[in-house]
Enzyme design. Sequence first.
Site, PDB file in Angstrom:
ATOM      1  N   THR A  32       0.877  -1.170   0.000  1.00  0.00           N
ATOM      2  CA  THR A  32       0.000   0.000   0.000  1.00  0.00           C
ATOM      3  C   THR A  32       0.915   1.220   0.000  1.00  0.00           C
ATOM      4  O   THR A  32       1.579   1.512   1.003  1.00  0.00           O
ATOM      5  CB  THR A  32      -0.912   0.028   1.234  1.00  0.00           C
ATOM      6  N   LYS A  74      -7.404   1.770  -3.390  1.00  0.00           N
ATOM      7  CA  LYS A  74      -7.123   1.340  -2.003  1.00  0.00           C
ATOM      8  C   LYS A  74      -7.357   2.512  -1.041  1.00  0.00           C
ATOM      9  O   LYS A  74      -7.832   2.319   0.085  1.00  0.00           O
ATOM     10  CB  LYS A  74      -5.681   0.839  -1.922  1.00  0.00           C
ATOM     11  N   LYS A  77      -0.207   5.298   8.228  1.00  0.00           N
ATOM     12  CA  LYS A  77       0.545   5.462   6.984  1.00  0.00           C
ATOM     13  C   LYS A  77      -0.444   5.622   5.817  1.00  0.00           C
ATOM     14  O   LYS A  77      -0.343   6.529   5.003  1.00  0.00           O
ATOM     15  CB  LYS A  77       1.451   4.245   6.761  1.00  0.00           C
TER      16      LYS A  77
HETATM   17  N1  LIG Z   1      -1.199  -6.617   7.449  1.00  0.00           N
HETATM   18  C1  LIG Z   1      -2.363  -6.351   6.853  1.00  0.00           C
HETATM   19  O1  LIG Z   1      -3.448  -6.700   7.331  1.00  0.00           O
HETATM   20  C2  LIG Z   1      -2.368  -5.581   5.523  1.00  0.00           C
HETATM   21  C3  LIG Z   1      -3.559  -5.532   4.789  1.00  0.00           C
HETATM   22  C4  LIG Z   1      -3.581  -4.854   3.571  1.00  0.00           C
HETATM   23  C5  LIG Z   1      -2.435  -4.225   3.120  1.00  0.00           C
HETATM   24  N2  LIG Z   1      -1.282  -4.263   3.870  1.00  0.00           N
HETATM   25  C6  LIG Z   1      -0.096  -3.568   3.340  1.00  0.00           C
HETATM   26  O2  LIG Z   1       0.830  -4.551   2.881  1.00  0.00           O
HETATM   27  C7  LIG Z   1       2.161  -4.076   3.093  1.00  0.00           C
HETATM   28  C8  LIG Z   1       2.925  -5.089   3.949  1.00  0.00           C
HETATM   29  O3  LIG Z   1       2.243  -5.262   5.184  1.00  0.00           O
HETATM   30  P1  LIG Z   1       2.652  -6.434   6.200  1.00  0.00           P
HETATM   31  O4  LIG Z   1       1.585  -6.463   7.237  1.00  0.00           O
HETATM   32  O5  LIG Z   1       2.994  -7.678   5.458  1.00  0.00           O
HETATM   33  O6  LIG Z   1       3.979  -5.787   6.842  1.00  0.00           O
HETATM   34  P2  LIG Z   1       5.158  -6.480   7.639  1.00  0.00           P
HETATM   35  O7  LIG Z   1       4.720  -7.764   8.268  1.00  0.00           O
HETATM   36  O8  LIG Z   1       5.758  -5.429   8.509  1.00  0.00           O
HETATM   37  O9  LIG Z   1       6.208  -6.863   6.484  1.00  0.00           O
HETATM   38  C9  LIG Z   1       6.896  -5.892   5.755  1.00  0.00           C
HETATM   39  C10 LIG Z   1       7.834  -6.601   4.782  1.00  0.00           C
HETATM   40  O10 LIG Z   1       8.542  -5.612   4.030  1.00  0.00           O
HETATM   41  C11 LIG Z   1       9.950  -5.806   4.207  1.00  0.00           C
HETATM   42  N3  LIG Z   1      10.606  -4.513   4.176  1.00  0.00           N
HETATM   43  C12 LIG Z   1      10.246  -3.384   4.849  1.00  0.00           C
HETATM   44  N4  LIG Z   1      11.087  -2.381   4.558  1.00  0.00           N
HETATM   45  C13 LIG Z   1      11.997  -2.888   3.693  1.00  0.00           C
HETATM   46  C14 LIG Z   1      13.118  -2.328   3.036  1.00  0.00           C
HETATM   47  N5  LIG Z   1      13.462  -1.046   3.201  1.00  0.00           N
HETATM   48  N6  LIG Z   1      13.827  -3.127   2.230  1.00  0.00           N
HETATM   49  C15 LIG Z   1      13.480  -4.423   2.058  1.00  0.00           C
HETATM   50  N7  LIG Z   1      12.426  -5.011   2.638  1.00  0.00           N
HETATM   51  C16 LIG Z   1      11.689  -4.235   3.457  1.00  0.00           C
HETATM   52  C17 LIG Z   1      10.082  -6.491   5.549  1.00  0.00           C
HETATM   53  O11 LIG Z   1      11.342  -7.137   5.652  1.00  0.00           O
HETATM   54  P3  LIG Z   1      11.911  -7.615   7.102  1.00  0.00           P
HETATM   55  O12 LIG Z   1      11.287  -8.945   7.371  1.00  0.00           O
HETATM   56  O13 LIG Z   1      13.386  -7.689   6.894  1.00  0.00           O
HETATM   57  O14 LIG Z   1      11.506  -6.554   8.100  1.00  0.00           O
HETATM   58  C18 LIG Z   1       8.904  -7.454   5.483  1.00  0.00           C
HETATM   59  O15 LIG Z   1       9.183  -8.559   4.648  1.00  0.00           O
HETATM   60  C19 LIG Z   1       2.037  -2.681   3.740  1.00  0.00           C
HETATM   61  O16 LIG Z   1       2.117  -1.708   2.735  1.00  0.00           O
HETATM   62  C20 LIG Z   1       0.642  -2.733   4.364  1.00  0.00           C
HETATM   63  O17 LIG Z   1       0.079  -1.425   4.486  1.00  0.00           O
HETATM   64  C21 LIG Z   1      -1.219  -4.949   5.057  1.00  0.00           C
END
Ligand SMILES: NC(=O)c1ccc[n+]([C@@H]2O[C@H](COP(=O)([O-])OP(=O)(O)OC[C@H]3O[C@@H](n4cnc5c(N)ncnc54)[C@H](OP(=O)(O)O)[C@@H]3O)[C@@H](O)[C@H]2O)c1
Length: 301
Positions: A110, A185, A253
Amino acid sequence: MASIGTKNYEPTVARKVAFLGLGVMGLPMAGHLARAGHDVTVYNRSPGKARAWVEEFGGRSAPTPREAAAGAQIVFACVGNDDDLRSVVLGADGAFAGMAPGAVFVDHTTASADVARELYAKAKELGLNFVDAPVSGGQAGAVNGVLTIMCGGEQAVFDAIKPVAEAFGRAVTLVGAPGAGQLAKMVNQICIAGIVQGLSEAIAFGQAAGLDMKLVLDVISKGAAQSWQMENRGGTMVDDKFDFGFAVDWMRKDLGLVLAEARNNGARLPLTALVDQFYGDVQKMGGGRWDTSSLIKRLRD
Ligand SMILES: NC(=O)c1ccc[n+]([C@@H]2O[C@H](COP(=O)([O-])OP(=O)(O)OC[C@H]3O[C@@H](n4cnc5c(N)ncnc54)[C@H](OP(=O)(O)O)[C@@H]3O)[C@@H](O)[C@H]2O)c1
């Protein structure tokens, strides 16, 4: 225990794909690609998650986005925000440096519509393709492979990636030009902000009035007040449980992206701006990682 649910995948041609970012969302999404029969190479910044993924699902992991993307027909990503996305896409070790002409980058982060348009233009310069494809449906949607996916990009490119993305998506739709997926979104998040505040006020009111709120929600969820939030979060809001789900930090965010876009397009978002501040209160209460339904905490504590 398996980290994804079972799903009956539609038959599709097996592709060579990469997945960058094995977080809460990315890990199960990449898992469904492997289970659907695609040849998957994963990359994660902290390598332990990539190793664990390969142990569970097979395939390979690579130490950089460039190496993961080499030879892939489609490169999927799901990282945190605009800057995280740029850091896995651009630069000497970024995915674009490894992708062959004609390959497609599909971004499920997102992020802003601006970064989607920027990376689309960069991809075109390099003979690559780019689709912005943020998702809705939360962790459960990713685990069960039933995400809603809103795409921005070119029709022919979308048609090529759709059957592959259906490994983890239930509704995969092209909504418009590059950036339109991210804008859709934002519409989704505006709806959620208002609904969760309304639901919070309703539950806090009912509890203050001494009603059995589980019973009341069960009754009214069969009527006009029904919502996904009511059905999936109402009970846990009544129980004051928030240690799961979609984090308040992520919602802030997302609302930041929404409010910035509204400043550009002139849309008036008085309720969304207010709820954004309410989420700021929840962060100050220590709730940055709580589920977004924790908005009700402000009305209790
Ligand atoms: N969680 C939900 O319910 C949900 C629903 C809809 C949309 N989203 C969106 O989906 C996205 C991911 O969410 P999530 O919940 O999966 O987050 P998350 O569990 O915090 O995972 C983030 C991922 O991105 C990687 N990452 C972050 N910064 C990075 C960087 N600078 N370089 C390389 N890798 C990086 C992290 O690597 P590391 O493992 O090394 O930290 C991890 O694999 C976000 O944009 C969020 O808004 C989430």
